[in-house]
Design a protein around this motif. Structure first.
Motif, PDB file in Angstrom:
ATOM      1  N   MET A 106       0.777  -1.302  -0.097  1.00 21.73           N
ATOM      2  CA  MET A 106      -0.001   0.130   0.051  1.00 21.73           C
ATOM      3  C   MET A 106       0.849   1.301   0.130  1.00 21.73           C
ATOM      4  SD  MET A 106      -3.038   1.441   2.718  1.00 21.73           S
ATOM      5  CE  MET A 106      -3.589  -0.536   2.916  1.00 21.73           C
ATOM      6  N   GLY A 107       1.814   1.208   0.769  1.00 24.46           N
ATOM      7  CA  GLY A 107       2.782   2.272   0.648  1.00 24.46           C
ATOM      8  C   GLY A 107       3.390   2.668  -0.711  1.00 24.46           C
ATOM      9  N   GLU A 127       1.956  -1.804   6.267  1.00 25.42           N
ATOM     10  CA  GLU A 127       2.785  -1.217   7.133  1.00 25.42           C
ATOM     11  C   GLU A 127       3.799  -0.362   6.554  1.00 25.42           C
ATOM     12  OE1 GLU A 127       1.426  -5.110   8.085  1.00 25.42           O
ATOM     13  OE2 GLU A 127       2.499  -4.315   6.320  1.00 25.42           O
ATOM     14  N   ASP A 128       3.884  -0.293   5.370  1.00 26.09           N
ATOM     15  CA  ASP A 128       4.811   0.838   4.731  1.00 26.09           C
ATOM     16  C   ASP A 128       4.079   2.046   4.087  1.00 26.09           C
ATOM     17  OD1 ASP A 128       5.209  -0.768   1.262  1.00 26.09           O
ATOM     18  OD2 ASP A 128       3.479  -0.335   2.522  1.00 26.09           O
ATOM     19  N   ALA A 141       1.074   8.111   3.568  1.00 27.52           N
ATOM     20  CA  ALA A 141      -0.340   8.657   3.638  1.00 27.52           C
ATOM     21  C   ALA A 141      -0.255  10.126   4.412  1.00 27.52           C
ATOM     22  CB  ALA A 141      -1.045   7.722   4.530  1.00 27.52           C
ATOM     23  N   GLN A 142       0.722  10.192   5.291  1.00 31.52           N
ATOM     24  CA  GLN A 142       0.919  11.291   6.106  1.00 31.52           C
ATOM     25  C   GLN A 142       1.494  12.609   4.953  1.00 31.52           C
ATOM     26  OE1 GLN A 142       0.292  12.695   9.051  1.00 31.52           O
ATOM     27  NE2 GLN A 142       0.869  14.640   8.339  1.00 31.52           N
ATOM     28  N   GLN A 143       2.265  12.029   4.051  1.00 25.52           N
ATOM     29  CA  GLN A 143       2.630  13.107   3.040  1.00 25.52           C
ATOM     30  C   GLN A 143       1.699  13.513   1.998  1.00 25.52           C
ATOM     31  OE1 GLN A 143       5.740  11.125   0.671  1.00 25.52           O
ATOM     32  NE2 GLN A 143       6.428  13.162  -0.334  1.00 25.52           N
ATOM     33  N   LEU A 144       0.717  12.688   1.720  1.00 24.12           N
ATOM     34  CA  LEU A 144      -0.393  13.304   0.962  1.00 24.12           C
ATOM     35  C   LEU A 144      -1.137  14.102   1.874  1.00 24.12           C
ATOM     36  CD1 LEU A 144      -1.645   9.583  -0.565  1.00 24.12           C
ATOM     37  CD2 LEU A 144      -1.085  11.804  -1.887  1.00 24.12           C
ATOM     38  N   ARG A 173      -3.681   4.504  11.869  1.00 17.10           N
ATOM     39  CA  ARG A 173      -2.314   5.282  11.563  1.00 17.10           C
ATOM     40  C   ARG A 173      -2.323   5.956  10.154  1.00 17.10           C
ATOM     41  NH1 ARG A 173       2.794   2.507  13.723  1.00 17.10           N
ATOM     42  NH2 ARG A 173       3.675   4.544  13.516  1.00 17.10           N
ATOM     43  N   ILE A 174      -2.993   4.953   9.248  1.00 16.83           N
ATOM     44  CA  ILE A 174      -2.603   5.409   7.754  1.00 16.83           C
ATOM     45  C   ILE A 174      -3.735   6.421   7.441  1.00 16.83           C
ATOM     46  CG2 ILE A 174      -3.092   4.668   5.473  1.00 16.83           C
ATOM     47  CD1 ILE A 174      -2.036   1.840   6.287  1.00 16.83           C
ATOM     48  N   ALA A 175      -4.884   6.194   7.972  1.00 14.98           N
ATOM     49  CA  ALA A 175      -5.784   7.029   7.783  1.00 14.98           C
ATOM     50  C   ALA A 175      -5.976   8.393   8.699  1.00 14.98           C
ATOM     51  CB  ALA A 175      -7.442   6.483   8.389  1.00 14.98           C
TER      52      ALA A 175
END
Length: 755
Positions: free
Chosen positions: A613-614, A649-650, A655-658, A680-682
């Motif tokens: 996903m990363g 996990e990656d 996601a934070q960068q987006l 954590r991704i959301a």
């Protein structure tokens, strides 16, 4: 040479850019009531035979920054000159300690060449020896000019702080027939500039800080002379109060102090109060009269409807910048094209109570609606039925895709008369109105089914139960009728927001835009039909999902797209699939209609492999939500990740960068997922949606789409994500943005500078 100018010289008005607001900010407050300058910023283009020599002050008293302003002003002047060897010639001399010929009048043949050369002039520095520059002109004339055969105009850009005597050489230049304009730069000595300028000085002394207004004043003065006499229709030359400023050193009393003075007697000292003075530099504003050409503005009549912004394009023409949803014509009429994918059936009252006149008005309304709202690529399928004691389907849904055949089908409808059995008609169309047929292969049974009821009389049978039956079978009902029929129509639609009332047959035609919006809105929970949105689905196509479940995900994306208005102005949808690698199935701007989008979704392949996903979110950030890939600056951006949870996990950092770049990230986790990782991704529980199984995914569709639409309404930052390419820097300014480019050109730094 003679100061008289050729009688056949003319000036013509051409279109130019709208005046920059900052160019007038320092004018006197009462100038705001003056008619717009030259039709909102037009300049005269002088096409006379004339030699114009620019004398640029390059001394240290001006400084490099103000020298660059002088060059900018000189370039503005060139915009309105018909520069060629036979008409207007332009040359430049820079002066400081000594005069330096930058280029003679016969060097360059076009306006573009002259402007480019002016940009390349390098600041010299030195003392302000304007007298030497004037003597240079007296001795050598206008370099490259045509001598006495054409008029000569000298434009001096200076602060007037000359170290030598200028009175005598200035008088000699003017006595020789040269027309002299003095343009103040920075904080000028106005009395010296008046000494330089031709008479009347109020018309020949300008202030370079007011760039556009000063340029207009120059041409106004030329127009008043014999050089440029032609003025556009309705235009006139006006004088107006203005202010010119400068820094001056003034002496002011700072106070008194005790001092001792001598006296006539040798043994006596006299004490007294003595004044104490100090010198201070203060800004002085000088009231003056300025001249400019004013013209009627074509936007004064406010020709743009529905909140459109009028932009002049010359003395008589204009164009309208229309808000979203408008632009059906040049004056911002409603933009009616039906871009939503629906099966649409019009149900028209043809009973005796509606009368032949009413029936004919319905037919006229239908033809106008179809002609206005149906474009070549509209994904809507339209049918028409009429009813009285029974129901007759005149045009089956999807039978015709073009306007011509639909209109012919409506023309073939005949008034039947009979009882007004609206309930019976609704029950009939619920059962038979949207039956698919092999002949209509483009008709999809899974599309929303919309019925528009046109009636102006009360039903003679039970209508509410029949309407509930129709809504229960998935029909979305819209009712159109008179105010007297509102209660019955509310009962038919089940929602007052789906009822449209009109006051007269003519008013019925005015309801076309409102009907178009209701058809494409379906209901309050289905889609965001008018909200601008760039939406990217990132779909897990890994081995962990599997081929069968991937089909569920693909169908979910397809059915969700039905709830968005797919076009370049409203919603754009892109699709990324990922397994061990990420792949763009199609970019945001790839498909401009819902039908084309759904067709492309059907061909997206399953990838397999281990999910990352990363890697997918990095791909979205770098290669999908960018201007060069079709993303739109200033439009809300949302990424919706559909995943069964593995390989996540990656994805936390991408996601934070987006999110840091203004892109919202929704995570839809399906099945037994690791909730903590997905959370954590959301970034927040509000952006994490857990679905128990793939079978249950469709039950969450409306909720997911509604959350996306809510997110699309949040304020956006025009510079996030950065719309500038090639490491350009985005700068917000006055509700807009601009890109600062290094080594690149274009509004988004997209074009390489020529080397």
């Amino acid at each position: 040479m003679s100061p008289s100018l050729p009688s056949d010289s003319i000036c013509i008005f051409l279109c130019s850019q709208v005046l920059l607001a900052w160019s007038l900010q320092e004018l006197h407050a009462d100038q705001e009531t003056i008619v717009k300058i030259s039709a909102a910023g037009q300049w005269m283009q002088c096409s006379a035979s004339v030699d114009i020599l620019l004398l640029l002050d390059g001394s240290y008293s001006i400084g490099k920054r103000s020298f660059e302003r002088s060059k900018h002003f000189a370039g503005k002047l060139c915009d309105a000159l018909d520069i060629n060897l036979e008409r207007v010639r332009v040359g430049v001399i820079q002066f400081s300690s000594t005069p330096q010929l930058e280029f003679p009048l016969d060097s360059y043949l076009t306006k573009e060449e002259v402007k480019e050369k002016i940009k390349q002039i390098v600041f010299k520095g030195g003392s302000t020896e304007m007298g030497l520059a004037l003597k240079y002109i007296l001795r050598k004339g206008f370099p490259g000019g045509r001598n006495s055969s054409v008029p000569e105009i000298l434009i001096i850009l200076s602060d007037g702080k000359s170290q030598g005597n200028i009175a005598i050489p200035a008088k000699q230049v003017k006595d020789g027939g040269t027309v002299v304009f003095a343009v103040g730069v920075k904080f000028p000595r106005w009395e010296e500039l008046h000494m330089l300028a031709s008479e009347p000085t109020e018309q020949h002394v300008l202030f370079a800080e007011h760039t556009d207004d000063a340029a207009n004043g120059l041409y106004s003065a030329l127009t008043r002379s014999a050089l440029c006499r032609a003025v556009g229709p309705g235009c006139k030359i006006d004088s107006h109060p203005c202010e010119r400023k400068t820094l001056e050193t003034v002496k002011e009393l700072a106070g008194n102090y005790m001092c001792w003075k001598g006296s006539k007697r040798q043994d006596v000292v006299q004490m007294s109060l003595c004044p104490f003075y100090r010198w201070q530099r203060v800004m002085i504003k000088h009231p003056a009269r300025c001249y400019r050409t004013t013209c009627p503005d074509p936007c004064d009549s406010q020709p743009c409807q529905n909140g459109g912004t009028c932009v002049p394009e010359g003395l008589e023409s204009y164009h309208c910048v229309c808000p979203l949803g408008f632009g059906g014509d040049a004056s911002c009429a409603p933009k009616l094209s039906l871009e939503c994918s629906v099966n649409l059936l019009f149900l028209v009252d043809s009973s005796s109570a509606s009368t032949l006149e009413g029936f004919l008005s319905y037919k006229a309304f239908l033809k106008r609606f179809i002609q206005a709202a149906l474009s070549k690529d509209s994904p809507v399928n339209i049918g028409v039925a009429q009813y009285s004691s029974d129901v007759q389907v005149s045009v089956k849904v999807g039978e015709y895709k073009d306007v011509l055949h639909l209109v012919k089908g409506i023309d073939g409808m005949h008034f039947s008369g009979g009882r007004t059995l609206t309930g019976n008609a609704l029950q009939y169309v619920a059962q038979h109105g949207f039956q698919s047929a092999m002949a209509f292969a483009d008709v999809h049974d899974d599309l929303p089914r919309v019925v528009v009821l046109l009636t102006d009389v009360g039903s003679q049978d039970a209508v509410v139960e029949a309407a509930k039956y129709a809504r229960g079978r998935g029909l979305f009902l819209i009712g159109m009728g008179s105010e007297l029929l509102r209660a019955e129509l509310d009962g038919v639609t089940g929602n007052p927001k789906q009822t449209i009332v009109y006051s007269s047959p003519q008013d019925l035609f005015n309801k076309v835009p409102e009907l178009q919006k209701k058809i494409c809105s379906i209901d309050n929970h289905q889609g965001c039909q008018s909200q601008s949105l760039d939406l990217v689905f990132a779909v897990d196509a890994s081995a962990g999902v599997g081929r069968e479940n991937f089909q569920w995900l693909r169908n979910f994306v397809s059915s969700s797209s039905l709830q968005f208005n797919i076009n370049r102005d409203v919603t754009q949808i892109g699709l990324v699939v990922y397994g061990g690698r990420a792949r763009t199935a199609f970019a945001l701007d790839a498909h401009v209609t819902g039908s084309a989008l759904r067709q492309a979704i059907g061909h997206v392949p399953f990838l397999g492999g281990s999910a990352s996903m990363g890697r997918a979110l990095l791909h979205v950030h770098d290669d999908v939500v960018t201007v060069q890939k079709g993303a739109r600056p200033g439009v809300s951006k949302v990424v919706a990740v559909l995943t069964e949870g593995s390989g996540a996990e990656d994805a936390i950092v991408p996601a934070q960068q987006l999110r840091s770049n203004g892109v919202s990230v929704f995570v839809v986790g399906i099945g037994a997922v690791q909730r903590d990782t997905l959370l954590r991704i959301a970034g927040s529980p509000d952006y994490l949606i857990h679905v128990s199984s793939y079978d249950d995914l469709d039950n969450y569709r409306d909720f997911i789409v509604e959350r996306i639409c809510e997110e699309a309404k949040r304020p956006v930052n025009l510079c996030k994500p950065n719309p500038c390419m090639n490491e350009g820097v985005c700068v917000l300014r006055n509700g807009s943005y601009r890109c600062e480019c290094q080594g690149w050109d274009g509004p988004h730094c997209e074009s390489s500078k020529a080397r």
